[in-house]
Design an enzyme around this catalytic site. Structure first.
Site, PDB file in Angstrom:
ATOM      1  N   LYS A 204       0.860  -1.189   0.000  1.00  0.00           N
ATOM      2  CA  LYS A 204       0.000   0.000   0.000  1.00  0.00           C
ATOM      3  C   LYS A 204       0.894   1.235   0.000  1.00  0.00           C
ATOM      4  CE  LYS A 204      -3.971   1.717   2.718  1.00  0.00           C
ATOM      5  NZ  LYS A 204      -4.842   1.355   3.871  1.00  0.00           N
ATOM      6  N   SER A 276      -9.438   1.385   2.905  1.00  0.00           N
ATOM      7  CA  SER A 276      -8.550   2.101   2.011  1.00  0.00           C
ATOM      8  C   SER A 276      -7.468   1.219   1.389  1.00  0.00           C
ATOM      9  CB  SER A 276      -7.885   3.263   2.763  1.00  0.00           C
ATOM     10  OG  SER A 276      -7.033   2.769   3.795  1.00  0.00           O
ATOM     11  N   SER A 300      -9.899  -0.866   7.072  1.00  0.00           N
ATOM     12  CA  SER A 300      -9.271  -0.768   5.750  1.00  0.00           C
ATOM     13  C   SER A 300      -8.595  -2.039   5.260  1.00  0.00           C
ATOM     14  CB  SER A 300      -8.255   0.389   5.735  1.00  0.00           C
ATOM     15  OG  SER A 300      -8.923   1.613   5.839  1.00  0.00           O
TER      16      SER A 300
END
Length: 586
Positions: A204, A276, A300
């Protein structure tokens, strides 16, 4: 504090310039003026936000003394004595899950892998790409598959499929091929580092990578290039893994829209991948990486793992050091693996676990996992009301039946009917503090999404939260943690609907680990979204309904990821649905 009442009662004029009496103690409300003047009318309006009522005389007193009693907090950012707080500076107070006791953590480090036997290398590149790390690692160790070949397989798939998904922010092709060739040379020379050696992965894009942009998915940071690797990236490099891509996240770790667009769900391209950790979810589900690293503050990892049909492991708060990762919330952020199998997640967790001096919340822990150990007798709790209503589905209810059939003991548990959403201002306050400069300098306006439930609005609103109510929310957090300790004194695990709002909130605030895994399939007649409904932009509807994966979530005791994963591995084998790839991505 006995002088406080007298100090407040004095007039402001009497305080300014008055010579001190020798030996007199300092009192509140006698310091230099700070901030702009305020009026009684200001307090009358503010009462609506704070839900506090004052009389006219009380408003007059508050307005007259505000600049000396409360406004000094503004001087730190408005001057004259400004203090710029470095982004790496954590608050003096910190959350520690261990304060509630009863962690149930492992007493030693031990890791026993499952025995997969000899499985021949498939001829299909797609089958190789979708193979779990447990299998890829065996092929690489046995030299049936080279890291360079596997890296090129993923690079070709990224080129073919990422335009549909928008899950890659930065492709590290040359870096990956160099790492892969080095891995092959080491393995050929007998220097095998372990099960992640030669495995391509993505992170990420909130984890720093030396010389490679780390953008946080947000316009103000799209040209940010760090000079050092995050601790998690360094540990994966030390394990011999091959960094192939920086993966998308919703801007500043919220939902699934970043400056390059929306990351889509490989199983249903008409909807976002959820966030996310949208990029790790989509890339892992579509077979673009061997595994990925996501992060979670309030859902997330759980949400994109559930929607994209992958395995998401959110470790106990404090197990994995966050040094070199973007800070959203010091007391809530966690880094964890997103993979195509439960055992894969534990292999990755083993490589990244451990404290670091750069993260004051990280603690020394042990990790014990035995993939061959029986699960009979494990105590699994569930909330009966939650299993009967949305967002629970028949898949969740069937999973509970499977738990019983496997010899685990199920029992009903309960929590107080408290307003767990009252904890959320802690998250909003920490996040707004972390990105204070974006609020004050107006750069929040450059973010793509400017709706009521996006960060720009929430960060601005957080400036008006009551500090007293923040402290009370923090005290509620301790009460919630004690309730969770009570529940886990009765059971080893909890089985919960993955997107049950109360549990997403409270388990993140208490710091308990979670494991989200595909358990079956459901049909949806409308696309799903992380964003609040917008009548002007309705979501796509489907007739007939579309088939998509559905995941369940296990919650474990603090620092006891091994037991949680052992149960998850047994359930994964019983469900027998984890290997199916999304249509159109083979």
């Amino acid at each position: 504090m006995g002088t406080m009442a007298a100090a407040v009662a004095r007039s402001t004029d009497a305080q300014v310039g008055a010579p001190p009496t020798p030996g007199a103690p300092p009192t509140f409300g006698t310091g230099p003026l700070s901030g702009p003047p305020v009026s009684a009318a200001t307090f009358a309006e503010a009462e609506q936000l704070a839900q506090v009522t004052m009389s006219a005389a009380e408003r007059d007193m508050a307005a007259a003394s505000w600049r000396q009693s409360m406004a000094p907090l503004l001087e730190r950012r408005t001057g004259p004595r400004k203090v710029v707080i470095d982004p790496d500076t954590a608050p003096a107070t910190q959350w520690s899950p261990a304060i509630i006791g009863g962690s149930g953590g492992a007493a030693r480090d031990a890791f026993v892998r499952s025995a997969h036997g000899s499985i021949p290398l498939p001829s299909s590149e797609a089958e190789i790409a979708y193979a779990p790390v447990t299998r890829l690692s065996r092929w690489i160790e046995q030299k049936a598959l080279s890291s360079e070949r596997l890296t090129n397989i993923y690079l070709r798939r990224i080129e073919q499929f990422d335009p549909k998904l928008r899950c890659i922010i930065t492709l590290t092709k040359d870096h990956a091929l160099a790492q892969a060739r080095r891995a092959d040379l080491e393995i050929a020379a007998g220097k095998y580092r372990g099960p992640l050696h030669g495995i391509p992965y993505g992170v990420k894009d909130l984890l720093d990578t030396a010389g490679v942009p780390t953008t946080y998915g947000a316009e103000p940071f799209r040209n940010r290039v760090p000079t050092a690797d995050a601790v998690v990236v360094r540990r994966l490099n030390d394990a011999g893994a091959v960094l192939i891509a920086k993966l998308s996240l919703g801007a500043l770790a919220l939902n699934d829209i970043w400056f390059g667009g929306q990351t889509m769900n490989p199983w249903l391209l008409e909807e976002g991948a959820s966030g996310s950790s949208a990029g790790p979810g989509a890339a892992t589900a579509a077979g673009l990486v061997g595994f990925s690293i996501g992060s979670e503050t309030g859902g997330s990892i759980v949400a994109p793992a559930m929607r994209c049909g992958v395995t998401g492991l959110r470790p106990t708060f404090g197990r994995v050091a966050r040094t070199g990762a973007m800070t959203l919330c010091w007391s809530l952020d966690k880094l964890g693996p997103m993979t195509r199998s439960v055992e894969d997640a534990m292999l990755v967790l083993q490589a990244i676990t451990g404290p670091d001096a750069g993260d004051v919340s990280s603690v020394p822990t042990h990790l014990e996992f035995d993939a061959t150990r029986d699960v009979k007798g494990l105590r699994v709790g569930y909330f009966p009301g939650w299993m009967k209503e949305s967002p629970a589905t028949d898949v969740d209810r069937a999973a509970l039946e499977t738990v019983s059939k496997m010899g685990m003991a199920t029992s009903e548990v309960s929590l107080p009917d408290w307003p767990y959403g009252s904890l959320m201002p802690v998250l909003f306050s920490e996040a707004a503090a972390s990105f204070e400069n974006l609020t004050l300098n107006g750069e929040l306006r450059t973010l793509k999404v400017q709706v009521p439930d996006a960060w720009p609005n929430l960060f601005r609103q957080a400036r008006f939260l009551s500090a007293v109510d923040f402290v009370q929310a923090d005290r509620l957090r301790r009460r919630v943690a004690l309730e969770m300790a009570r529940v886990f004194s009765q059971v080893d695990l909890l089985l919960v609907p993955s997107l049950r709002d109360e549990m997403l909130t409270l388990s993140n605030f208490t710091g308990h680990p979670s494991l989200t895994m595909r358990a079956g399939f459901v049909e949806v007649s409308e696309a799903r979204s992380d964003w609040a409904p917008d009548p002007n932009n309705p979501l796509p509807k489907f007739s007939p309904a579309r088939r998509v994966p559905h995941g369940i979530t296990l919650l474990g005791r603090l620092f006891d990821e091994g037991t949680m994963a052992r149960a998850g591995l047994a359930l994964e084998r019983a469900f027998a649905v984890s290997g199916e790839p999304p249509p159109g991505f083979s």
